[in-house]
Design an enzyme around this catalytic site. Structure first.
Site, mmCIF file in Angstrom:
data_model
loop_
_atom_site.group_PDB
_atom_site.id
_atom_site.type_symbol
_atom_site.label_atom_id
_atom_site.label_comp_id
_atom_site.label_asym_id
_atom_site.label_seq_id
_atom_site.Cartn_x
_atom_site.Cartn_y
_atom_site.Cartn_z
ATOM 1 N N ASN A 64 2.507 46.719 63.424
ATOM 2 C CA ASN A 64 2.964 46.101 62.355
ATOM 3 C C ASN A 64 4.441 46.233 62.135
ATOM 4 O OD1 ASN A 64 2.831 48.627 61.502
ATOM 5 N ND2 ASN A 64 1.579 48.380 59.757
ATOM 6 N N ASP A 77 4.606 62.900 61.615
ATOM 7 C CA ASP A 77 3.813 62.755 60.599
ATOM 8 C C ASP A 77 2.610 63.493 60.790
ATOM 9 O OD1 ASP A 77 3.237 61.254 62.828
ATOM 10 O OD2 ASP A 77 3.689 59.026 61.906
ATOM 11 N N GLU A 127 5.043 52.229 56.427
ATOM 12 C CA GLU A 127 4.590 51.015 56.701
ATOM 13 C C GLU A 127 5.153 49.688 56.053
ATOM 14 O OE1 GLU A 127 1.936 50.785 58.555
ATOM 15 O OE2 GLU A 127 0.153 52.043 57.806
ATOM 16 N N HIS A 180 5.733 49.451 62.011
ATOM 17 C CA HIS A 180 5.760 50.781 61.305
ATOM 18 C C HIS A 180 6.717 51.698 62.377
ATOM 19 C CE1 HIS A 180 1.658 52.436 62.177
ATOM 20 N NE2 HIS A 180 2.365 52.865 62.974
#
Ligand code: F6R
Length: 255
Positions: free
Chosen positions: A146, A80, A153, A148
């Site tokens: 979280n 990314d 996400e 990811h």
């Protein structure tokens, strides 16, 4: 203490290596990446940024300097990149990868690939990146607090290809530690999708610290749900998770 191997008969494609601390975790991860690279000259390596793999990259640089690893024919694809951001920006993942790894080993510049954070049309940049990705021999992943992976996400569905992501408030907050303030964290990113990641022949996830222990438990001891993107890895046939003791502190059903 020796690194401990944990398995779970319900998930035969996954193995956990629990290491004493961050240093031991980084060494174990580097032994796995280095060992795989030594099997194949034109290795295709998927890479992650963030603080967790920094020790792994340091170890790989050490192995290169010791003459144990050769990056001459290696090709890399990063997960990314922030959007928008220029490659020269010291917060870009492009900059990070050169700083931590690429400028320290004999990899060829034309063989490293990251999504283009400065492309005028981000959707087109994602399509172009997705099409450029060769079959990845080993994909390095971290995990967000979280759940990811890449910048996939928590969401109501798994998104397959490389795509434009709106970062969640949680991720902006987590990543603000690298910036002067949260306002400066880009709100978008270009990220390999869940399908792109799952296509890799093998996956190495590195996880460190107590703040990742809940995400790690939810990913490998809970249901496979897009609200915990990393949980999809339960369906992959070849995943190695290398963690330190703190990150593994909530794992109970692996022995
Ligand atoms: C970065 C990436 C992210 C990170 C994750 C953990 O390329 O793909 O998914 O792996 O946010 O980041 P750290 O290691 O900084 O906790």
């Amino acid at each position: 203490m020796k690194n401990e191997l944990l398995t779970n008969p319900l998930l035969p494609g996954i193995r956990f290596w629990v290491c004493e601390d961050y240093y031991a975790m980084s060494r174990k991860a580097a032994a796995i990446v280095g060992g795989a690279m030594q099997q194949k000259n034109d290795f295709v390596l998927g890479l992650a940024t963030g603080s967790t793999p920094v020790g792994l990259y340091q170890e790989l640089v050490g192995m290169y300097e010791a003459g144990v690893l050769d990056f001459d024919k290696v090709r890399t694809f990063n997960l990314d990149e922030y959007y928008p951001i220029s490659r020269e920006d010291c917060q870009s993942y492009y900059y990070f990868m050169f700083d931590k790894l690429f400028s320290r080993v004999n990899i060829k510049k034309e063989n490293v690939h990251l999504p283009d954070g400065s492309a005028p049309d981000p959707e087109a940049a994602c399509k172009q990146y997705e099409a450029s990705i060769e079959p990845v021999d080993l994909q390095v992943l971290g995990i967000g607090s979280n759940g990811h992976i890449g910048f996939n996400e928590p969401s109501d569905s798994f998104i397959y290809p490389t795509h434009v992501v709106n970062l969640t408030a949680n991720t902006v907050k987590d990543n603000s530690r690298f910036f002067e303030s949260a306002d400066q964290v880009p709100r978008k990113a270009l990220s390999m999708g869940i399908g792109t990641i799952m296509r890799a022949k093998s996956i190495l996830m590195v996880v460190s610290g107590r703040n990742k222990s809940t995400a790690l438990r939810e990913a490998f001891e809970g249901g496979i749900v897009p609200q915990v993107p990393a949980s999809i890895l339960q369906l992959h046939p070849n995943v190695t998770v290398v963690t330190d003791r703190e990150a593994a502190s909530q794992i109970v059903s692996w022995t």
